[in-house]
Design a protein around this motif. Structure first.
Motif, PDB file in Angstrom:
ATOM      1  N   PRO A   1       0.721  -1.082  -0.227  1.00 22.63           N
ATOM      2  CA  PRO A   1       0.454   0.016  -0.168  1.00 22.63           C
ATOM      3  C   PRO A   1       0.960   0.937   0.046  1.00 22.63           C
ATOM      4  N   PHE A   2       0.600   2.231  -0.283  1.00 27.95           N
ATOM      5  CA  PHE A   2       0.753   3.808  -0.653  1.00 27.95           C
ATOM      6  C   PHE A   2      -0.594   4.816  -0.803  1.00 27.95           C
ATOM      7  N   THR A   3      -0.340   6.039  -0.188  1.00 25.41           N
ATOM      8  CA  THR A   3      -1.010   7.146  -0.995  1.00 25.41           C
ATOM      9  C   THR A   3       0.074   7.924  -1.612  1.00 25.41           C
ATOM     10  N   LEU A   4      -0.747   8.406  -2.528  1.00 22.92           N
ATOM     11  CA  LEU A   4      -0.461   9.559  -3.390  1.00 22.92           C
ATOM     12  C   LEU A   4      -1.070  10.827  -2.216  1.00 22.92           C
ATOM     13  N   LEU A   5      -1.752  11.483  -1.586  1.00 26.03           N
ATOM     14  CA  LEU A   5      -2.947  12.214  -0.659  1.00 26.03           C
ATOM     15  C   LEU A   5      -1.925  13.280   0.195  1.00 26.03           C
ATOM     16  N   LYS A   6      -2.087  14.406   0.132  1.00 26.42           N
ATOM     17  CA  LYS A   6      -1.569  14.985   1.308  1.00 26.42           C
ATOM     18  C   LYS A   6      -3.037  15.471   2.068  1.00 26.42           C
ATOM     19  N   PRO A   7      -2.208  15.850   3.247  1.00 31.37           N
ATOM     20  CA  PRO A   7      -2.933  16.664   3.527  1.00 31.37           C
ATOM     21  C   PRO A   7      -4.162  17.702   3.189  1.00 31.37           C
ATOM     22  N   GLN A   8      -3.481  18.762   2.475  1.00 30.89           N
ATOM     23  CA  GLN A   8      -4.161  19.358   2.234  1.00 30.89           C
ATOM     24  C   GLN A   8      -5.190  19.279   1.199  1.00 30.89           C
ATOM     25  N   THR A   9      -4.687  18.464   0.317  1.00 31.23           N
ATOM     26  CA  THR A   9      -5.755  17.573  -0.630  1.00 31.23           C
ATOM     27  C   THR A   9      -7.242  17.262   0.621  1.00 31.23           C
ATOM     28  N   LEU A  10      -7.524  16.363   1.636  1.00 32.25           N
ATOM     29  CA  LEU A  10      -7.977  16.778   2.746  1.00 32.25           C
ATOM     30  C   LEU A  10      -9.035  18.184   2.466  1.00 32.25           C
ATOM     31  N   ASN A  11      -7.820  18.380   3.384  1.00 26.34           N
ATOM     32  CA  ASN A  11      -8.294  19.754   3.896  1.00 26.34           C
ATOM     33  C   ASN A  11      -9.235  21.144   2.735  1.00 26.34           C
ATOM     34  N   TRP A  12      -8.748  20.656   1.957  1.00 26.04           N
ATOM     35  CA  TRP A  12      -9.493  21.618  -0.027  1.00 26.04           C
ATOM     36  C   TRP A  12     -10.597  21.044   0.039  1.00 26.04           C
ATOM     37  N   ILE A  13     -11.183  19.639  -0.053  1.00 22.44           N
ATOM     38  CA  ILE A  13     -11.913  18.383   0.101  1.00 22.44           C
ATOM     39  C   ILE A  13     -12.902  18.628   0.924  1.00 22.44           C
ATOM     40  N   GLU A  14     -12.453  18.935   2.075  1.00 20.66           N
ATOM     41  CA  GLU A  14     -14.007  19.324   3.137  1.00 20.66           C
ATOM     42  C   GLU A  14     -14.004  20.099   2.380  1.00 20.66           C
ATOM     43  N   ARG A  15     -13.473  21.604   2.599  1.00 18.72           N
ATOM     44  CA  ARG A  15     -13.718  22.755   3.087  1.00 18.72           C
ATOM     45  C   ARG A  15     -14.893  22.740   1.182  1.00 18.72           C
ATOM     46  N   LEU A  16     -14.084  22.038   0.175  1.00 19.42           N
ATOM     47  CA  LEU A  16     -15.012  21.880  -0.942  1.00 19.42           C
ATOM     48  C   LEU A  16     -16.375  21.787  -1.159  1.00 19.42           C
TER      49      LEU A  16
END
Length: 223
Positions: A156-171
């Motif tokens: 397993p690996f992840t390419l998401l960043k904390p800022q990605t999730l932050n912006w998704i929530e804001r959107l």
């Protein structure tokens, strides 16, 4: 990217071939030839030659594995926008090719392939029905699924960043509070693509400008 680069190169080859061999091609046949040659370089590239939606891959009686085919849609889909939120412009630590290879032996592979076919069917229906909200919701589920598959499996690996999730929530909060029909999708990386009808671009750009003051990004590209 491989999509823009290979499709542009294939168009050059196709243009040369038509002139040199004096092929009597109409526009549809010309694009099919270019799409076929693009496919040799990149699966994404064969879909990148058309001005609207296109389908790549054998699906029921529609489509082909050797080239992409355009999908006819109504004027409703003209003028849609894609605002790309560049969370990170750095090269991905895992290539797309390696990401595809990650699905070999993946415990969720068979169920995922079945789900993908169902989602294609639903997407085609939503395009015919001019149902942007339903298609937007499906796009977001697909984006989450892509990254969930990366985060599961043997290595397993992840390419998401904390800022990605932050912006998704804001959107999601912005959409709920404003009723602006803007939805996101993700590439195989941390960057967000915000998709919305063109007549909402002023509201989306104003919201992005305000949010950027508190949560700056490397770059926003409005397409």
């Amino acid at each position: 990217s491989s999509a823009s680069g290979m499709s542009a190169l294939a168009l050059c080859f196709a243009d040369f071939a038509v002139d040199y061999y004096q092929y009597d091609f109409d526009q549809q046949a010309f694009l099919r030839l270019a799409s076929h040659w693009s496919r040799l370089g990149s699966g994404s590239a064969c879909r990148s030659l058309f001005s609207g939606f296109s389908l790549w891959g054998q699906y029921a009686e529609t489509g082909c594995n050797e080239y992409a085919t355009p999908i006819e849609t109504s004027d409703f889909w003209q003028g849609f926008r894609d605002s790309i939120l560049v969370v990170s412009g750095q090269e991905k630590k895992v290539s797309s090719r390696a990401g595809h290879g990650h699905m070999k032996g993946h415990p969720f592979a068979e169920s995922r392939y079945k789900e993908a076919k169902e989602h294609i069917d639903q997407s085609l229906n939503y395009l015919k029905e001019n149902n942007w909200n339903a298609l937007g919701e499906l796009l977001e589920r697909e984006a989450f699924t892509l990254h969930a598959l990366m985060m599961s499996g043997k290595n397993p690996f992840t390419l998401l960043k904390p800022q990605t999730l932050n912006w998704i929530e804001r959107l999601q909060t912005f959409r709920a509070e404003s009723n602006v029909p803007v939805y996101f999708t993700l590439d195989a990386g941390p960057n967000l693509h915000l998709l919305y009808p063109g007549n909402y671009q002023d509201e989306v750009k104003a919201w992005l400008k305000k949010e950027m003051e508190k949560h700056p990004l490397e770059l926003i590209i409005h397409d």
